[in-house]
Scaffold this motif. Sequence first.
Motif, PDB file in Angstrom:
ATOM      1  N   LYS B  78     -37.210 -31.886 -49.054  1.00  0.00           N
ATOM      2  CA  LYS B  78     -37.684 -30.524 -48.690  1.00  0.00           C
ATOM      3  C   LYS B  78     -38.049 -30.567 -47.263  1.00  0.00           C
ATOM      4  CE  LYS B  78     -39.154 -29.777 -53.138  1.00  0.00           C
ATOM      5  NZ  LYS B  78     -39.748 -29.567 -54.237  1.00  0.00           N
ATOM      6  N   ILE B  79     -37.696 -29.632 -46.539  1.00  0.00           N
ATOM      7  CA  ILE B  79     -38.664 -28.679 -45.304  1.00  0.00           C
ATOM      8  C   ILE B  79     -39.305 -27.389 -45.097  1.00  0.00           C
ATOM      9  CG2 ILE B  79     -37.467 -28.287 -42.989  1.00  0.00           C
ATOM     10  CD1 ILE B  79     -35.560 -30.655 -43.632  1.00  0.00           C
ATOM     11  N   GLN B  80     -40.611 -27.742 -44.953  1.00  0.00           N
ATOM     12  CA  GLN B  80     -40.369 -26.035 -44.852  1.00  0.00           C
ATOM     13  C   GLN B  80     -41.914 -26.139 -43.512  1.00  0.00           C
ATOM     14  OE1 GLN B  80     -42.663 -25.892 -49.264  1.00  0.00           O
ATOM     15  NE2 GLN B  80     -43.140 -23.286 -47.860  1.00  0.00           N
ATOM     16  N   PRO B  81     -42.178 -25.391 -42.993  1.00  0.00           N
ATOM     17  CA  PRO B  81     -40.730 -24.924 -41.913  1.00  0.00           C
ATOM     18  C   PRO B  81     -40.067 -25.459 -41.264  1.00  0.00           C
ATOM     19  CG  PRO B  81     -43.066 -24.398 -41.358  1.00  0.00           C
ATOM     20  CD  PRO B  81     -43.051 -25.709 -41.984  1.00  0.00           C
ATOM     21  N   ALA B  82     -39.150 -24.458 -41.228  1.00  0.00           N
ATOM     22  CA  ALA B  82     -37.772 -25.502 -40.384  1.00  0.00           C
ATOM     23  C   ALA B  82     -38.024 -25.216 -39.237  1.00  0.00           C
ATOM     24  CB  ALA B  82     -36.551 -25.198 -41.235  1.00  0.00           C
ATOM     25  N   LYS B  83     -37.348 -25.703 -38.604  1.00  0.00           N
ATOM     26  CA  LYS B  83     -37.513 -25.813 -36.913  1.00  0.00           C
ATOM     27  C   LYS B  83     -36.025 -26.011 -36.841  1.00  0.00           C
ATOM     28  CE  LYS B  83     -41.751 -27.325 -35.687  1.00  0.00           C
ATOM     29  NZ  LYS B  83     -42.835 -28.125 -34.851  1.00  0.00           N
ATOM     30  N   LEU B  84     -35.463 -25.671 -35.439  1.00  0.00           N
ATOM     31  CA  LEU B  84     -34.775 -25.911 -34.791  1.00  0.00           C
ATOM     32  C   LEU B  84     -33.774 -26.854 -34.880  1.00  0.00           C
ATOM     33  CD1 LEU B  84     -34.354 -22.728 -32.124  1.00  0.00           C
ATOM     34  CD2 LEU B  84     -33.241 -22.461 -33.980  1.00  0.00           C
ATOM     35  N   GLU B  85     -34.991 -27.836 -34.151  1.00  0.00           N
ATOM     36  CA  GLU B  85     -34.868 -29.162 -34.043  1.00  0.00           C
ATOM     37  C   GLU B  85     -34.097 -30.085 -35.412  1.00  0.00           C
ATOM     38  OE1 GLU B  85     -37.225 -27.442 -32.833  1.00  0.00           O
ATOM     39  OE2 GLU B  85     -38.627 -28.651 -33.126  1.00  0.00           O
ATOM     40  N   ASP B  86     -34.321 -29.193 -36.433  1.00  0.00           N
ATOM     41  CA  ASP B  86     -33.957 -29.388 -37.776  1.00  0.00           C
ATOM     42  C   ASP B  86     -32.869 -30.010 -37.944  1.00  0.00           C
ATOM     43  OD1 ASP B  86     -37.255 -28.710 -38.960  1.00  0.00           O
ATOM     44  OD2 ASP B  86     -36.349 -30.555 -38.451  1.00  0.00           O
ATOM     45  N   SER B  87     -31.774 -29.115 -37.556  1.00  0.00           N
ATOM     46  CA  SER B  87     -30.086 -28.960 -37.169  1.00  0.00           C
ATOM     47  C   SER B  87     -29.795 -30.603 -36.963  1.00  0.00           C
ATOM     48  CB  SER B  87     -29.857 -28.102 -36.381  1.00  0.00           C
ATOM     49  OG  SER B  87     -30.224 -26.822 -36.373  1.00  0.00           O
ATOM     50  N   ALA B  88     -29.221 -30.511 -38.669  1.00  0.00           N
ATOM     51  CA  ALA B  88     -28.485 -32.023 -38.919  1.00  0.00           C
ATOM     52  C   ALA B  88     -27.889 -32.042 -40.293  1.00  0.00           C
ATOM     53  CB  ALA B  88     -30.062 -33.772 -38.467  1.00  0.00           C
ATOM     54  N   VAL B  89     -27.250 -33.468 -40.188  1.00  0.00           N
ATOM     55  CA  VAL B  89     -26.842 -33.861 -41.636  1.00  0.00           C
ATOM     56  C   VAL B  89     -27.203 -34.499 -41.941  1.00  0.00           C
ATOM     57  CG1 VAL B  89     -24.821 -35.432 -42.870  1.00  0.00           C
ATOM     58  CG2 VAL B  89     -24.643 -33.776 -40.948  1.00  0.00           C
ATOM     59  N   TYR B  90     -28.264 -34.147 -43.457  1.00  0.00           N
ATOM     60  CA  TYR B  90     -29.087 -34.955 -44.129  1.00  0.00           C
ATOM     61  C   TYR B  90     -28.281 -36.394 -45.350  1.00  0.00           C
ATOM     62  CZ  TYR B  90     -32.555 -32.381 -41.646  1.00  0.00           C
ATOM     63  OH  TYR B  90     -33.289 -32.168 -40.388  1.00  0.00           O
ATOM     64  N   LEU B  91     -27.979 -37.518 -45.434  1.00  0.00           N
ATOM     65  CA  LEU B  91     -27.494 -38.601 -46.021  1.00  0.00           C
ATOM     66  C   LEU B  91     -28.581 -39.073 -47.152  1.00  0.00           C
ATOM     67  CD1 LEU B  91     -25.497 -40.365 -42.765  1.00  0.00           C
ATOM     68  CD2 LEU B  91     -24.405 -38.003 -44.513  1.00  0.00           C
ATOM     69  N   CYS B  92     -28.153 -38.901 -47.520  1.00  0.00           N
ATOM     70  CA  CYS B  92     -28.852 -40.037 -48.633  1.00  0.00           C
ATOM     71  C   CYS B  92     -27.769 -40.832 -49.542  1.00  0.00           C
ATOM     72  CB  CYS B  92     -28.943 -39.158 -50.685  1.00  0.00           C
ATOM     73  SG  CYS B  92     -29.385 -39.911 -51.804  1.00  0.00           S
ATOM     74  N   ALA B  93     -28.563 -42.683 -48.748  1.00  0.00           N
ATOM     75  CA  ALA B  93     -28.126 -43.549 -49.732  1.00  0.00           C
ATOM     76  C   ALA B  93     -28.921 -44.677 -51.141  1.00  0.00           C
ATOM     77  CB  ALA B  93     -27.587 -44.328 -48.166  1.00  0.00           C
ATOM     78  N   SER B  94     -27.944 -45.325 -51.017  1.00  0.00           N
ATOM     79  CA  SER B  94     -28.737 -46.789 -52.343  1.00  0.00           C
ATOM     80  C   SER B  94     -28.063 -47.808 -52.183  1.00  0.00           C
ATOM     81  CB  SER B  94     -28.312 -45.617 -53.857  1.00  0.00           C
ATOM     82  OG  SER B  94     -26.949 -45.586 -54.072  1.00  0.00           O
ATOM     83  N   THR B  95     -28.661 -48.492 -52.876  1.00  0.00           N
ATOM     84  CA  THR B  95     -27.440 -49.468 -53.284  1.00  0.00           C
ATOM     85  C   THR B  95     -29.183 -50.568 -54.283  1.00  0.00           C
ATOM     86  OG1 THR B  95     -27.590 -51.805 -51.588  1.00  0.00           O
ATOM     87  CG2 THR B  95     -30.339 -50.657 -51.604  1.00  0.00           C
ATOM     88  N   ASN B  96     -28.458 -51.313 -54.907  1.00  0.00           N
ATOM     89  CA  ASN B  96     -29.117 -52.146 -55.693  1.00  0.00           C
ATOM     90  C   ASN B  96     -29.502 -53.873 -55.047  1.00  0.00           C
ATOM     91  OD1 ASN B  96     -26.910 -53.668 -55.511  1.00  0.00           O
ATOM     92  ND2 ASN B  96     -25.801 -53.469 -57.184  1.00  0.00           N
ATOM     93  N   ARG B  97     -29.233 -53.153 -54.194  1.00  0.00           N
ATOM     94  CA  ARG B  97     -30.135 -54.842 -53.539  1.00  0.00           C
ATOM     95  C   ARG B  97     -30.261 -54.035 -51.279  1.00  0.00           C
ATOM     96  NH1 ARG B  97     -26.065 -59.740 -52.951  1.00  0.00           N
ATOM     97  NH2 ARG B  97     -26.590 -60.156 -51.330  1.00  0.00           N
ATOM     98  N   ALA B  98     -31.564 -55.227 -51.494  1.00  0.00           N
ATOM     99  CA  ALA B  98     -32.226 -54.190 -50.579  1.00  0.00           C
ATOM    100  C   ALA B  98     -31.898 -54.636 -48.952  1.00  0.00           C
ATOM    101  CB  ALA B  98     -33.629 -54.221 -50.933  1.00  0.00           C
ATOM    102  N   ASP B  99     -30.533 -55.929 -48.936  1.00  0.00           N
ATOM    103  CA  ASP B  99     -30.468 -57.047 -47.606  1.00  0.00           C
ATOM    104  C   ASP B  99     -29.280 -56.230 -48.211  1.00  0.00           C
ATOM    105  OD1 ASP B  99     -30.555 -59.852 -49.428  1.00  0.00           O
ATOM    106  OD2 ASP B  99     -29.962 -58.119 -49.982  1.00  0.00           O
ATOM    107  N   TYR B 100     -28.404 -55.427 -48.376  1.00  0.00           N
ATOM    108  CA  TYR B 100     -26.875 -55.594 -48.461  1.00  0.00           C
ATOM    109  C   TYR B 100     -26.588 -54.019 -48.138  1.00  0.00           C
ATOM    110  CZ  TYR B 100     -22.356 -56.579 -50.041  1.00  0.00           C
ATOM    111  OH  TYR B 100     -20.700 -56.811 -50.656  1.00  0.00           O
ATOM    112  N   GLY B 101     -25.027 -53.199 -47.603  1.00  0.00           N
ATOM    113  CA  GLY B 101     -24.736 -52.275 -46.906  1.00  0.00           C
ATOM    114  C   GLY B 101     -25.235 -50.997 -48.237  1.00  0.00           C
ATOM    115  N   TYR B 102     -25.251 -50.260 -47.695  1.00  0.00           N
ATOM    116  CA  TYR B 102     -25.207 -49.366 -48.480  1.00  0.00           C
ATOM    117  C   TYR B 102     -24.501 -48.637 -48.772  1.00  0.00           C
ATOM    118  CZ  TYR B 102     -30.099 -49.576 -45.878  1.00  0.00           C
ATOM    119  OH  TYR B 102     -31.565 -50.069 -45.680  1.00  0.00           O
ATOM    120  N   THR B 103     -24.485 -47.124 -49.679  1.00  0.00           N
ATOM    121  CA  THR B 103     -23.502 -46.485 -49.552  1.00  0.00           C
ATOM    122  C   THR B 103     -24.505 -45.206 -50.056  1.00  0.00           C
ATOM    123  OG1 THR B 103     -22.480 -47.875 -51.468  1.00  0.00           O
ATOM    124  CG2 THR B 103     -21.655 -45.463 -51.912  1.00  0.00           C
ATOM    125  N   PHE B 104     -23.234 -43.954 -49.016  1.00  0.00           N
ATOM    126  CA  PHE B 104     -23.930 -43.163 -48.649  1.00  0.00           C
ATOM    127  C   PHE B 104     -23.500 -42.138 -49.236  1.00  0.00           C
ATOM    128  CE2 PHE B 104     -27.004 -43.448 -44.901  1.00  0.00           C
ATOM    129  CZ  PHE B 104     -26.521 -44.709 -44.404  1.00  0.00           C
TER     130      PHE B 104
END
Lengths: 112, 113
Positions: B78-104
């Motif tokens: 969540k973003i509250q309150p938003a600012k102009l500089e928050d314009s971006a793509v927000y990516l979520c990623a997950s992994t089952n191994r902390a030392d491995y490549g993520y899936t976005f």
Amino acid sequence: GESVGLHLPTLSVQEGDNSIINCAYSNSASDYFIWYKQESGKGPQFIIDIRSNMDKRQGQRVTVLLNKTVKHLSLQIAATQPGDSAVYFCAEFPHTGNKLTFGGGTRVLVKP
Amino acid sequence: EAGVAQSPRYKIIEKRQSVAFWCNPISGHATLYWYQQILGQGPKLLIQFQNNGVVDDSQLPKDRFSAERLKGVDSTLKIQPAKLEDSAVYLCASTNRADYGYTFGSGTRLTVV
């Protein structure tokens, strides 16, 4: 650093030629590196990875080279295809942490 | 295997409004990340969860950003309150191994006007 501003470095390559994308990383303690491909409107997609105890790793049409002496990583794409047009990012994992840090990207444009 | 799901795909809000993003990671992935990607830059980590606990939120602007993963599966940012500089793509990623490549996931493109 990770920022290259709004203007990404761009590599224009003829279809069928080989592409080489370079990346300088900053943390000498990093021991795991990944190349990601990001197409427009999509999240980064894993391409290939390499551990610091290696200096070369090959995949299908891609090769990653690691030079730890100068902290340099490169991605070679053989016989570049139109579908390879995307932004490519290198990312590093420090030995003591589990936070993937991305470098600045390179846009690859494949000309037919 | 289903990928990382994110919604909405796009969001346009006025500055000072609030916004929330949702992420459903790959089933069984204990580690979940939120990244912010400003146009022309590489993704920057905002927060990392291990199950329902926060592992790293050192780069999260906590005065306006918050995130939770209450049951250790889905997550909201969540973003509250938003600012102009928050314009971006927000990516979520997950992994089952902390030392491995993520899936976005494909990300949520936020435009603040």
